[in-house]
Design a protein around this motif. Structure first.
Motif, PDB file in Angstrom:
ATOM      1  N   THR A 135      -4.100 -22.491  -8.756  1.00 12.57           N
ATOM      2  CA  THR A 135      -3.057 -23.142  -9.543  1.00 12.57           C
ATOM      3  C   THR A 135      -2.745 -22.252 -10.742  1.00 12.57           C
ATOM      4  N   ILE A 136      -1.466 -21.924 -10.899  1.00 11.90           N
ATOM      5  CA  ILE A 136      -1.062 -21.087 -12.027  1.00 11.90           C
ATOM      6  C   ILE A 136      -0.099 -21.876 -12.898  1.00 11.90           C
ATOM      7  N   GLY A 137      -0.400 -21.954 -14.190  1.00 15.51           N
ATOM      8  CA  GLY A 137       0.478 -22.676 -15.114  1.00 15.51           C
ATOM      9  C   GLY A 137       1.596 -21.782 -15.609  1.00 15.51           C
ATOM     10  N   ARG A 138       2.670 -22.402 -16.037  1.00 21.42           N
ATOM     11  CA  ARG A 138       3.805 -21.637 -16.542  1.00 21.42           C
ATOM     12  C   ARG A 138       3.379 -20.791 -17.741  1.00 21.42           C
ATOM     13  N   GLY A 139       3.743 -19.515 -17.699  1.00 25.79           N
ATOM     14  CA  GLY A 139       3.437 -18.618 -18.814  1.00 25.79           C
ATOM     15  C   GLY A 139       2.070 -17.965 -18.712  1.00 25.79           C
ATOM     16  N   GLU A 140       1.321 -18.277 -17.671  1.00 34.74           N
ATOM     17  CA  GLU A 140      -0.029 -17.722 -17.547  1.00 34.74           C
ATOM     18  C   GLU A 140      -0.049 -16.424 -16.741  1.00 34.74           C
ATOM     19  N   THR A 141      -1.086 -15.634 -17.020  1.00 33.50           N
ATOM     20  CA  THR A 141      -1.342 -14.454 -16.203  1.00 33.50           C
ATOM     21  C   THR A 141      -2.700 -14.613 -15.536  1.00 33.50           C
ATOM     22  N   HIS A 142      -2.661 -14.601 -14.215  1.00 33.99           N
ATOM     23  CA  HIS A 142      -3.909 -14.689 -13.462  1.00 33.99           C
ATOM     24  C   HIS A 142      -4.180 -13.363 -12.758  1.00 33.99           C
ATOM     25  N   VAL A 143      -5.467 -13.083 -12.585  1.00 27.93           N
ATOM     26  CA  VAL A 143      -5.852 -11.870 -11.883  1.00 27.93           C
ATOM     27  C   VAL A 143      -6.684 -12.267 -10.673  1.00 27.93           C
ATOM     28  N   ILE A 144      -6.397 -11.632  -9.553  1.00 28.18           N
ATOM     29  CA  ILE A 144      -7.259 -11.826  -8.385  1.00 28.18           C
ATOM     30  C   ILE A 144      -7.957 -10.512  -8.083  1.00 28.18           C
ATOM     31  N   MET A 145      -9.281 -10.559  -8.062  1.00 26.74           N
ATOM     32  CA  MET A 145     -10.043  -9.371  -7.708  1.00 26.74           C
ATOM     33  C   MET A 145     -10.864  -9.682  -6.467  1.00 26.74           C
ATOM     34  N   GLY A 146     -11.176  -8.639  -5.756  1.00 32.18           N
ATOM     35  CA  GLY A 146     -11.987  -8.865  -4.563  1.00 32.18           C
ATOM     36  C   GLY A 146     -12.125  -7.580  -3.784  1.00 32.18           C
ATOM     37  N   PRO A 147     -13.111  -7.516  -2.930  1.00 32.94           N
ATOM     38  CA  PRO A 147     -13.328  -6.293  -2.150  1.00 32.94           C
ATOM     39  C   PRO A 147     -12.216  -6.089  -1.113  1.00 32.94           C
ATOM     40  N   ASN A 148     -12.159  -4.904  -0.542  1.00 33.63           N
ATOM     41  CA  ASN A 148     -11.187  -4.626   0.525  1.00 33.63           C
ATOM     42  C   ASN A 148     -11.366  -5.623   1.659  1.00 33.63           C
ATOM     43  N   GLY A 149     -10.243  -6.076   2.202  1.00 36.62           N
ATOM     44  CA  GLY A 149     -10.314  -6.952   3.362  1.00 36.62           C
ATOM     45  C   GLY A 149     -10.600  -8.401   3.025  1.00 36.62           C
ATOM     46  N   ALA A 150     -10.667  -8.760   1.742  1.00 34.41           N
ATOM     47  CA  ALA A 150     -10.983 -10.142   1.375  1.00 34.41           C
ATOM     48  C   ALA A 150      -9.799 -11.072   1.617  1.00 34.41           C
ATOM     49  N   GLY A 151      -8.571 -10.495   1.646  1.00 37.74           N
ATOM     50  CA  GLY A 151      -7.387 -11.329   1.869  1.00 37.74           C
ATOM     51  C   GLY A 151      -6.438 -11.358   0.685  1.00 37.74           C
ATOM     52  N   LYS A 152      -6.632 -10.456  -0.272  1.00 34.57           N
ATOM     53  CA  LYS A 152      -5.790 -10.460  -1.482  1.00 34.57           C
ATOM     54  C   LYS A 152      -4.314 -10.232  -1.130  1.00 34.57           C
ATOM     55  N   SER A 153      -4.044  -9.161  -0.361  1.00 36.69           N
ATOM     56  CA  SER A 153      -2.649  -8.849  -0.014  1.00 36.69           C
ATOM     57  C   SER A 153      -2.068  -9.885   0.936  1.00 36.69           C
ATOM     58  N   THR A 154      -2.942 -10.481   1.756  1.00 36.21           N
ATOM     59  CA  THR A 154      -2.485 -11.542   2.656  1.00 36.21           C
ATOM     60  C   THR A 154      -1.967 -12.729   1.852  1.00 36.21           C
ATOM     61  N   LEU A 155      -2.647 -13.042   0.763  1.00 30.58           N
ATOM     62  CA  LEU A 155      -2.184 -14.133  -0.090  1.00 30.58           C
ATOM     63  C   LEU A 155      -0.783 -13.817  -0.612  1.00 30.58           C
ATOM     64  N   ALA A 156      -0.605 -12.584  -1.124  1.00 24.75           N
ATOM     65  CA  ALA A 156       0.697 -12.180  -1.657  1.00 24.75           C
ATOM     66  C   ALA A 156       1.771 -12.281  -0.572  1.00 24.75           C
ATOM     67  N   ALA A 157       1.463 -11.738   0.614  1.00 19.91           N
ATOM     68  CA  ALA A 157       2.440 -11.710   1.707  1.00 19.91           C
ATOM     69  C   ALA A 157       2.774 -13.119   2.178  1.00 19.91           C
ATOM     70  N   ALA A 158       1.757 -13.980   2.273  1.00 15.55           N
ATOM     71  CA  ALA A 158       1.986 -15.338   2.763  1.00 15.55           C
ATOM     72  C   ALA A 158       2.841 -16.125   1.771  1.00 15.55           C
ATOM     73  N   LEU A 159       2.595 -15.927   0.483  1.00 18.74           N
ATOM     74  CA  LEU A 159       3.404 -16.642  -0.508  1.00 18.74           C
ATOM     75  C   LEU A 159       4.864 -16.186  -0.455  1.00 18.74           C
ATOM     76  N   MET A 160       5.069 -14.884  -0.229  1.00 17.10           N
ATOM     77  CA  MET A 160       6.436 -14.345  -0.179  1.00 17.10           C
ATOM     78  C   MET A 160       7.104 -14.663   1.153  1.00 17.10           C
ATOM     79  N   GLY A 161       6.304 -14.955   2.183  1.00 25.24           N
ATOM     80  CA  GLY A 161       6.887 -15.306   3.485  1.00 25.24           C
ATOM     81  C   GLY A 161       7.061 -14.122   4.412  1.00 25.24           C
ATOM     82  N   ALA A 162       6.206 -13.123   4.272  1.00 25.87           N
ATOM     83  CA  ALA A 162       6.322 -11.922   5.102  1.00 25.87           C
ATOM     84  C   ALA A 162       6.213 -12.280   6.574  1.00 25.87           C
ATOM     85  N   PRO A 163       7.036 -11.605   7.431  1.00 25.89           N
ATOM     86  CA  PRO A 163       6.919 -11.871   8.861  1.00 25.89           C
ATOM     87  C   PRO A 163       5.527 -11.475   9.362  1.00 25.89           C
ATOM     88  N   GLY A 164       4.995 -12.253  10.289  1.00 23.60           N
ATOM     89  CA  GLY A 164       3.682 -11.916  10.846  1.00 23.60           C
ATOM     90  C   GLY A 164       2.524 -12.616  10.149  1.00 23.60           C
TER      91      GLY A 164
END
Lengths: 249, 470
Positions: A27-56
């Motif tokens: 959950t991100i509040g208006r005006g906030e900056t959140h950071v996601i850290m994690g090892p390779n392959g944890a799913g960080k970019s998948t989260l970004a892509a899924a939120l944006m609606g990337a095909p696949g």
């Protein structure tokens, strides 16, 4: 707690039938900056892509809303118009469209209003300077022949001109030299100066965060957020890596 | 949010589709006969050699078979085609206010007088079979540049020059439609640029075919003398009818020693048109011809501008884009003949096919045995917008000397989905993203065109991509 901007709940995402996100909550509040850290392959970019609606990227369970509007119901451009922005890890080269006309089209499509050529030209020049790109880049084909660093700078330029409600930066700092990280970081800082600007920064490198205001840090391991804390988590990760978080939850 | 429709029967070509009744105009009967050809010849007050030339061409036409190697032209029935339609005006005008209202309106809608005021050195406007307007800026005329219709030129100072050059590059024996052209040609432009004169701003001729079931057979003859420069722009369009129309124009370009001629075309015929056009240039020592070609309209096109590199160090560049949508079969490309040493050619084309359209790139590069140390490079790229469209590439090369440097590159692809996603992620709709990518693909041509024409071309691509219904 400020008003909720983004809410993702029990988000499960598969890519080619392989489960990557396994019930993620954020959950991100208006005006906030959140950071996601994690090892390779944890799913960080998948989260970004899924939120944006990337095909696949198939959301198999859970929900995601922006200002209480269901993101998962929208196509990619609708999500962008709702206020979401993604700085790509590998920005795509599109021959034959200049950076300037691409951005002008984006603005016109977002607002439904004509953007005046000359006003916009002035604006883009100023922002090009902020992100350390030569004025001639406005005329160049979108990302074509840009170096890795220039592509990332161009992403930040887009961020500053499109002024989204929530910007997801997917490893914008990866592959950049020290000076470029500083320039990009300065650009992000400028975005943060806008009232209500909210950010979700995905990184595994603390350097880009040095000069930024950070509200919350999430540790993402194996498709789940295993720990959420304040900025102090950044130095913990820098010093000890992710091993100590594995097996938590 | 409502998305624009992408699959419709035909696009809204309102800009090009308006038409006027032609009841006041004079026209010959449909089909071809000695009588009709002689009638045209009388109408045009031909010198006797031209009348004989027409009749000889008709004979050649009769004994020459239809081409059987390209897209089908079975839908073209020559017995129905009206080969000569004179618009309702007495003569060619040099002032727009003297052009009859309907005709003037047509060209106003196409933006021709405005372009003339803003960015052209001269304009010719043909309506059906005749030029209705021809004018060249005084300062250009003062430098000895001639820009007029062929008919006037046949009776003027340059009559001998025309007799010497007319259909010598493209003889009526060349193919059936060249012969047809020789028999019934009408209208077109004659340009002469004297030695050393550089015409800084372009000349433009616009060909508008208004009458249903008619043919347009304009002849363009351009001579650019030693060391001179000219940019000539040719535009064409027609409203849509349910009967076949035919365009069999002919372009002959003579590029002198160290001279440069740029010949740009945006062709936007309606989709009932058979476009069987022949264009040819001969280039003398150190000279250069630059073809810039956008082919959008027509039901069927056969179009392969030829460059003959006849003098040492002569050069040719061909930059083209072809867009074939529903019901279109466009067979386009170019031919280059290297017959002198150290000649160079560069061919760079893009073809786009959509909604079942067929786009074929056909090129022929011939390097003769005397063309030592010549270079030729051909690059063609095709983009298929969907799964039902077709794109073919037929490049031919014939090299008769081992001292030549030749290269060929062909690519066939689809609209990359990662680029569509990327553009959409900035708020651009899917249709718009695809249109942007396709116009970007065609930028080899748009960046060679003057701004106004590049904008027109991009608008055409948008129309074709979005298929917005009117």
């Amino acid at each position: 707690m400020p008003e909720i901007l983004l809410n993702a709940s029990n988000l499960k995402v598969s890519v080619e039938d392989k489960s990557i996100l396994k019930g993620l909550d954020i959950t991100i509040g208006r005006g906030e900056t959140h950071v996601i850290m994690g090892p390779n392959g944890a799913g960080k970019s998948t989260l970004a892509a899924a939120l944006m609606g990337a095909p696949g990227y198939e959301v198999t369970e859970g929900s995601a809303t922006l200002e209480s509007k269901d993101l998962l119901e929208m196509n990619v451009s609708e999500r962008a118009r709702a206020g979401l922005f993604l700085s790509f890890q590998n920005p795509v080269e599109v021959p034959g469209i200049s950076l300037e006309s691409f951005l002008r089209t984006s603005l016109e499509q977002r607002t439904g209003e004509k953007v005046k050529l000359w006003d916009f030209r002035k604006k883009i020049r100023a922002v090009l300077e902020t992100v350390g790109l030569d004025a001639s880049y406005a005329e160049r084909d979108l990302n074509v022949g840009f170096s890795g660093g220039e592509k990332k700078k161009a992403e930040i330029l887009q961020l500053l001109l499109l002024k989204p409600k929530l910007a997801i930066l997917d490893e914008t700092d990866s592959g950049l030299d020290v000076d470029a990280v500083r320039t990009v970081s300065k650009g992000i800082e400028e975005f943060q100066n806008n009232e209500d600007a909210s950010l979700l920064i995905i990184t595994h490198n603390a350097a880009i965060l040095d000069s930024l205001k950070v509200d919350k840090v999430h540790i993402l391991i194996d498709g789940r957020i295993v720990k959420t804390g304040g900025p102090e988590l950044i130095s913990e990760v820098s010093e000890q890596g992710f091993v100590k978080f594995e097996g938590e939850e | 949010m409502s998305e624009e429709k992408t699959h419709v029967e035909d696009i809204d070509r309102a800009l090009y589709d308006f038409r006027y009744e032609d009841k006041d105009a004079f026209k010959v009967e449909g089909g071809l006969s000695e009588e009709i050809v002689e009638q045209i010849s009388r109408e045009k007050n031909d010198p006797s050699w031209m009348r004989d030339f027409r009749l000889r061409s008709l004979e050649i036409y009769r004994r020459t078979p239809m081409p059987d190697w390209g897209p089908s032209i079975e839908g073209l029935n020559m017995d129905n085609i009206v080969t000569y339609v004179r618009p309702n005006t007495e003569r060619m005008n040099t002032k727009w206010e003297d052009v009859p209202e309907n005709i003037k309106n047509t060209f106003e809608k196409l933006g021709i007088p405005e372009a003339e005021r803003k960015s052209l050195a001269g304009v010719g406007a043909q309506y059906d079979s005749e030029l209705v307007y021809h004018n060249v800026r005084e300062e250009v005329a003062r430098r000895g540049v001639i820009y007029t219709d062929i008919e006037s030129a046949l009776h003027g100072e340059y009559a001998d020059m025309i007799k010497e050059k007319f259909m010598k590059l493209v003889p009526p024996e060349d193919h059936k439609f060249a012969a047809l052209h020789g028999a019934v040609w009408s209208g077109g432009s004659f340009v002469y640029v004297p030695s050393g004169v550089s015409v800084e701003i372009p000349l433009q001729s616009y060909f508008r075919l208004n009458a249903p079931g008619a043919g347009q057979f304009e002849h363009t003859l351009i001579i650019v003398d030693e060391g001179a420069y000219l940019h000539f722009i040719e535009g064409c369009s027609a409203p849509k009818y349910n009967v076949a129309n035919l365009h069999a124009g002919c372009v002959e370009l003579y590029v002198g020693k160290n001279a440069t001629l740029r010949y740009s075309t945006i062709e936007n015929w309606s989709k009932n048109m058979y476009n069987l056009n022949t264009k040819r240039a001969t280039v003398a020592e150190g000279g250069k011809v630059e073809w810039v070609s956008g082919s959008f309209g027509s039901h069927v096109s056969y179009l392969y501008p030829m460059s003959i590199l006849a003098g040492r160090k002569a050069r040719a560049e061909f930059t083209g884009v072809t867009f074939a949508g529903a019901g279109q079969n466009l067979d386009t490309g170019c031919k280059i003949f290297h017959i002198a040493p150290e000649t160079t050619s560069y061919v760079n084309t893009r073809s786009i096919s959509k909604d079942g359209g067929i786009s074929t790139f056909r090129s022929g590069v011939m390097i003769g045995h005397k063309a030592e140390d010549s270079k030729a490079a051909v690059s063609c790229q095709s983009l298929m917008v969907d799964d039902v469209s077709r794109s073919d590439t037929i490049p031919a090369m014939e090299v008769n000397t081992d001292k030549a440097d030749i290269g060929h590159e062909a690519k066939i692809g689809r609209i990359p989905s990662d680029a569509v996603y990327y553009l959409m992620s900035r708020g651009i709709s899917e249709d718009e993203a695809r249109a942007l990518i396709v116009s970007g693909f065609a930028d080899n041509v748009s960046k060679e065109l003057p701004l106004e024409y590049a904008v027109e071309m991009n608008n055409l691509i948008r129309l074709e991509m979005k298929g917005a219904i009117g």
